[in-house]
Write an enzyme that holds these catalytic residues in place. Structure first.
Site: not given
Ligand code: NAG
Ligand code: NAG
Length: 641
Positions: A277, A203
């Site tokens: 995710e 991320e």
């Protein structure tokens, strides 16, 4: 013998036999080696995972990743196999895991890849059960884990810029990757292993402080021999800046937004789409509520994702536990950081203790449609036990335990815990730090907001109150002569997400004032409560019987007698306020009456038949009773927004 004559060696008969023997043994070893390699994969290896069209291919055949995250560092090793079998039986084909740098390199240059941290054994186990692996080695992993998995000793450098190409950071990454990557290179698909893809950082799009950084991390894995498909993982916002040339971008979310999927198509046309995710639940914070994401909300989204021909990874499939002091904290969107709870149940399809949930059964039914063969039988359910309550037998005050800590530091000014000269000069990473100085007047103590994160304040061992982010002033009463002011400062967990990673030093990070004058001449003690300390403490002769009143904070001891094969259980401490539990020397994690979490998971493998030692460090109060339950209590629930 032919070979030997061809080499025209002049050897004695004895030497010739010796050489022949070596040749035979060598051949057997070489055969064993190739056989082992084939065992891991069970199929010929020509072309691994590719992302050259709108569908992944594996061996040039369309392949859909049905993945789930289980972190080896959050599940007792004795249970790895049980959890992975349950993953397989749910219809998943790929295991994803992060790698926590801070556990693997607790001191600079000291590496651990054994026991609970035996990553290679974990990946081999996955392979032996027929699971592929997507490895997410970070170095930053977020994961609701202290400092997002980065070692706290990095913060000893006052100029540290984490997750950038600042040399103090990249040198440390290089050194860690030298040790980590060589272990996983032989486990890649092309070498017969289970690793079909490797994620570059984590991320980064929502951090994005340095444009050179992602290319650096990509190169760091490539140059060390990673040759499988590379991926990056970001939420919708992060996609704009989180990618790196040569790695496939994947998205993270919980609620499906068709525009986000379209956006992925825009920035990355004709590529496979993957939710790296898919948040199956959510984490919990102390002083907050327990997050629940219902099966009714979740299953339609997963169904839709599959209908869109996307690949998916359930984060988490099985969350496990933040044992010890390893949980992180959140500071985004709130006035002061809030610490993560000990459980990482995450409301995931497989519960913290490995139980099947409604989500599990519904997902299994859904995923079964994506398999030609019937799914494996469900592994049997593990039994739990609600052991009889135990009562405290002995206690020992914190003040009496101090000789068992490392040598204290004398310092003119406060020193933050990372910069203390303990742990071979790697500083203190976790736990509590005690700062003491002498005062000779009453007045107002002001923390100047330099307490990270929470301090119990004492004068001559009498408790006066708590200082934290909200409460920064405390009145000190009048008294005679010189008195000892003690601040027991707890690191409640470093922030694991957001832009403030560089500011996660703990303990006292600056001056504390009394009547507007900075205090000085401190004696500073580390209380990281590592196993050595706990063992030394246990053998102390200063334990007092319960007939004497304890003075808080204090350590308490009790014995749990287990008369049969140890089963999992949950500890409940309704008569206690805040502290840490150790079972047979192992730090289970923090408890705190403010909740939401009200029970701590005790895996059976931590117990043995006979007497088990339960030690509790309690800050404020106790009724002397430790209860056990066969089911968890994660507190008042709230639906994930
Ligand atoms: C397929 O993708 C891989 C990386 O995913 C790349 O190295 C390779 O060149 C591609 N092949 C073709 C034919 O596009
Ligand atoms: C998914 O793949 C199938 C088979 O290749 C195809 O028929 C279908 O149109 C695809 N669906 C979407 C939404 O792309």
């Amino acid at each position: 013998m032919e070979i030997l004559s061809m080499l025209r060696l002049r050897l004695s008969l004895k030497q010739r036999y010796c050489l022949l023997l070596c040749f035979i043994v060598g051949s057997i070893l070489a055969y064993q080696f190739t056989r082992n390699r084939v065992d891991v994969g069970r199929m010929s290896r020509v072309e691994g995972l590719r992302a050259n069209s709108s569908q992944f291919t594996l061996e040039r055949k369309p392949f859909r990743i049905l993945g789930g995250s289980i972190h080896y560092f959050r599940v007792p090793r004795a249970y790895w196999e049980d959890r992975l079998l349950k993953m397989k039986a749910c219809g998943l084909n790929t295991l994803t895991t992060y790698v926590p740098w801070n556990l693997h390199e607790p001191e600079r240059g000291v590496f651990h890849f054994e026991d609970q941290l035996d990553l290679v054994a974990y990946l081999r186990l996955a392979a032996s059960l027929g699971l592929w692996v997507i490895l997410r080695p970070g170095p930053y992993i977020c994961a609701e884990w202290d400092l997002g998995g980065l070692p706290s000793w990095l913060l000893r450098d006052k100029n540290m810029k984490l997750r950038t190409t600042y040399p103090g950071f990249t040198d440390a990454v290089d050194s860690f990757f030298n040790h980590l990557i060589e272990k996983v290179v032989p486990l890649q698909y092309s070498k017969g292993g289970p690793i079909i893809a490797v994620q570059v950082e984590n991320e980064y799009g929502s951090y994005a402080k340095d444009e050179e950084y992602m290319p650096f991390i990509k190169e760091a894995v490539l140059s060390r021999g990673i040759s499988e498909l590379l991926l990056t993982s970001d939420n919708k916002e992060g996609l704009k800046r989180g990618g790196v040339k040569g790695a496939l971008e994947t998205i993270n979310f919980q609620k499906l937004n068709p525009n986000d999927i379209k956006y992925l198509d825009v920035i990355q046309p004709h590529k496979p789409k993957m939710v790296m995710e898919y948040w199956s639940g959510w984490f919990d914070l102390w002083g907050d509520l327990h997050h629940v994401y219902t099966a009714e909300d979740m299953i339609p989204v997963v169904t839709e994702i599959l209908k869109l021909n996307m690949s998916i990874n359930l984060y988490m499939f099985h969350g496990g536990t933040n044992f010890g002091f390893m949980s992180g904290a959140l500071a985004v969107g709130m006035p002061a950081p809030k610490a993560m709870v000990t459980s990482y149940d995450y409301d995931a399809p497989l519960s913290e203790a490995g139980d099947y949930t409604t989500k599990y059964h519904l997902l299994r039914n859904l995923f079964s449609h994506y398999h030609a063969q019937p799914l494996p039988e469900l592994p049997s359910h593990q039994e739990r036990r609600a052991y009889q309550p135990v009562v405290i037998q002995q206690h020992l005050s914190l003040w009496v335990s101090l000789p068992f800590t490392d040598k204290p530091l004398k310092s003119e000014r406060p020193v933050n815990m990372e910069n203390l000269p303990v742990n071979n000069n790697n500083g203190q990473s976790y736990g509590y730090t005690l700062y003491e100085t002498t005062i000779s007047s009453k007045g107002t103590l002001n923390s100047k907001n330099n307490i990270r994160d929470r301090a119990l304040v004492f004068v001559d061992k009498h408790f006066l109150g708590v200082l934290d982010y909200k409460t920064q002033e405390l009145a000190l009463p009048d008294g005679k002569g010189k008195r000892t002011l003690s601040l027991l400062v707890e690191n409640c967990g470093r922030v694991n997400y957001g832009k403030t990673l560089d500011e996660q030093r703990k303990g006292l990070v600056g001056d504390i004032e009394l009547n507007k004058l900075p205090l000085h001449d401190f004696i500073i003690r580390s209380l990281d409560m590592k196993p050595g300390f706990v063992n030394r403490l246990e053998s102390s002769s200063h334990w007092m019987s319960v007939r004497q009143r304890p003075s808080f904070p204090a350590f308490f001891q009790a014995t749990l007698y287990v008369n049969s094969f140890p089963k999992d259980t949950f500890i409940k401490l309704p008569g206690w306020s805040k502290g840490v539990v150790f079972i047979n020397g192992k730090n289970l994690g923090r408890y705190w009456s403010i909740g939401p979490q009200q029970t701590l998971y005790v895996p059976g493998p931590l117990l043995h038949r006979g007497d088990n030692q339960v030690m509790v460090f309690e800050e404020q109060e106790t009724d002397g009773k430790i209860l056990f339950s066969s089911s968890p209590d994660y507190g008042m629930t709230v639906d994930v927004q």
